[in-house]
Design an enzyme around this catalytic site. Structure first.
Site, PDB file in Angstrom:
ATOM      1  N   LYS A  14      87.593  70.754  14.166  1.00 20.61           N
ATOM      2  CA  LYS A  14      87.346  71.331  12.458  1.00 20.61           C
ATOM      3  C   LYS A  14      86.118  72.182  12.674  1.00 20.61           C
ATOM      4  CE  LYS A  14      87.664  67.475  10.977  1.00 20.61           C
ATOM      5  NZ  LYS A  14      87.618  66.488  12.998  1.00 20.61           N
ATOM      6  N   ARG A  89      86.959  61.306   3.881  1.00 21.22           N
ATOM      7  CA  ARG A  89      87.374  60.635   5.189  1.00 21.22           C
ATOM      8  C   ARG A  89      87.836  59.511   4.356  1.00 21.22           C
ATOM      9  NH1 ARG A  89      83.462  63.166   8.547  1.00 21.22           N
ATOM     10  NH2 ARG A  89      84.875  62.364  10.910  1.00 21.22           N
ATOM     11  N   ARG A 128      82.542  67.442  25.323  1.00 12.46           N
ATOM     12  CA  ARG A 128      81.609  68.577  24.365  1.00 12.46           C
ATOM     13  C   ARG A 128      79.969  67.365  24.900  1.00 12.46           C
ATOM     14  NH1 ARG A 128      83.003  67.870  17.936  1.00 12.46           N
ATOM     15  NH2 ARG A 128      81.822  65.424  18.178  1.00 12.46           N
ATOM     16  N   ARG A 134      74.866  64.665  21.518  1.00  6.22           N
ATOM     17  CA  ARG A 134      75.445  63.888  20.491  1.00  6.22           C
ATOM     18  C   ARG A 134      75.583  62.405  20.988  1.00  6.22           C
ATOM     19  NH1 ARG A 134      79.565  66.304  15.933  1.00  6.22           N
ATOM     20  NH2 ARG A 134      80.020  63.976  15.976  1.00  6.22           N
ATOM     21  N   ARG A 146      85.621  55.925  16.708  1.00 10.83           N
ATOM     22  CA  ARG A 146      85.489  56.860  15.842  1.00 10.83           C
ATOM     23  C   ARG A 146      87.038  57.381  15.447  1.00 10.83           C
ATOM     24  NH1 ARG A 146      81.834  61.217  18.656  1.00 10.83           N
ATOM     25  NH2 ARG A 146      82.184  62.276  16.609  1.00 10.83           N
TER      26      ARG A 146
HETATM   27  P1  AMP Z   1      81.417  64.591  11.860  1.00  8.48           P
HETATM   28  O1  AMP Z   1      80.447  65.347  12.584  1.00  8.48           O
HETATM   29  O2  AMP Z   1      82.244  64.338  11.111  1.00  8.48           O
HETATM   30  O3  AMP Z   1      82.600  64.274  13.790  1.00  8.48           O
HETATM   31  O4  AMP Z   1      80.958  62.583  11.550  1.00  8.48           O
HETATM   32  C1  AMP Z   1      79.864  62.474  12.342  1.00  8.48           C
HETATM   33  C2  AMP Z   1      79.503  60.698  11.559  1.00  8.48           C
HETATM   34  O5  AMP Z   1      79.090  61.328  10.638  1.00  8.48           O
HETATM   35  C3  AMP Z   1      80.942  60.134  11.748  1.00  8.48           C
HETATM   36  O6  AMP Z   1      81.607  59.263  12.789  1.00  8.48           O
HETATM   37  C4  AMP Z   1      80.206  59.080  10.616  1.00  8.48           C
HETATM   38  O7  AMP Z   1      79.434  57.824  10.845  1.00  8.48           O
HETATM   39  C5  AMP Z   1      80.105  59.891   9.592  1.00  8.48           C
HETATM   40  N1  AMP Z   1      80.454  61.107   8.126  1.00  8.48           N
HETATM   41  C6  AMP Z   1      80.425  62.818   8.353  1.00  8.48           C
HETATM   42  N2  AMP Z   1      81.271  62.802   7.879  1.00  8.48           N
HETATM   43  C7  AMP Z   1      81.181  61.742   6.915  1.00  8.48           C
HETATM   44  C8  AMP Z   1      82.657  61.264   5.795  1.00  8.48           C
HETATM   45  N3  AMP Z   1      83.386  61.896   4.822  1.00  8.48           N
HETATM   46  N4  AMP Z   1      82.162  59.776   5.174  1.00  8.48           N
HETATM   47  C9  AMP Z   1      81.110  58.577   5.734  1.00  8.48           C
HETATM   48  N5  AMP Z   1      81.024  59.532   7.349  1.00  8.48           N
HETATM   49  C10 AMP Z   1      80.827  60.255   7.372  1.00  8.48           C
END
Ligand code: AMP
Length: 192
Positions: A14, A89, A128, A134, A146
């Site tokens: 993404k 999400r 990654r 991260r 996740r």
């Molecule tokens: P990402 O960078 O999209 O993989 O997000 C990393 C982490 O941020 C996720 O595992 C969640 O803990 C949190 N997070 C990101 N976007 C959301 C969302 N829309 N709702 C809830 N938690 C989120």
């Protein structure tokens, strides 16, 4: 406005594809994960709260995430459109986003959902994690959590857009360019 939800499990590509799409279609990229990480880096109250969930691979509560996203959208009154990356999400977030966009006189144009099988996702995320810095990309049990959270809480949000005739499934395996071409052709077709 052209408002796109770029959807898919962690590691589906993404972020990578958002970068290419914002440039091609002149959109504003809003990644809730990036915004949380920015807050963590700057030691804000929101960052501190988000970190406790993110470190375990769990979702940050809806109310916090929705309020943050709405505040971000409001920062770009001149935007031609947005790419929502990692949001919504949950179905509650999708409903909130629809209501919020409606109050601004706009709506989601389409959801593009990247499909990648689970073992490929884990391989990509571990790779990654070697240089992303991260913490949630380095521990395989957190990565698996996740993906489970995605399957159990997030995947259903696609139904919400499917019912509105806005859902498009995209093969997320291939070169960056091939995947970009698949995504852009749906956008161009829909925007005609
Ligand atoms: P990402 O960078 O999209 O993989 O997000 C990393 C982490 O941020 C996720 O595992 C969640 O803990 C949190 N997070 C990101 N976007 C959301 C969302 N829309 N709702 C809830 N938690 C989120």
């Amino acid at each position: 406005m052209l408002n796109i939800v770029l959807f898919g499990p962690p590691g589906a590509g993404k972020g990578t594809q958002s970068e290419k799409l914002v440039e091609a279609f002149k959109l504003v990229h809003l990644s809730t994960g990036d915004i949380f990480r920015y807050n963590i880096k700057n030691n804000t109250e929101l960052g501190l709260l988000a970190k406790s969930y993110m470190d375990k691979g769990n979702l940050v509560p809806d109310e916090v995430t929705i309020n943050m996203l709405e505040a971000e959208v409001k920062k770009y009154p001149e935007a031609k459109g947005f790419i929502f990356d990692g949001f919504p999400r949950t179905t509650a977030q999708a409903i909130a986003l629809d209501n919020f966009l409606e109050s601004m006189g706009t709506s989601i144009s389409l959801m593009l959902a990247l499909q990648v099988d689970e073992e490929e996702l884990i391989k990509r995320l571990l790779l990654r994690g070697q240089d992303s810095g991260r913490a949630d990309d380095t521990d395989e049990s957190i990565i698996r959590n996740r993906i489970n959270v995605y399957n159990e809480q997030t995947a259903v949000a696609a139904d919400f857009y499917n019912k509105q005739g806005k859902f498009h499934s995209i093969n997320g395996v291939g070169s960056k360019e091939e995947i970009f071409d698949r995504l852009s052709s749906v956008i161009v077709e829909k925007n005609r």
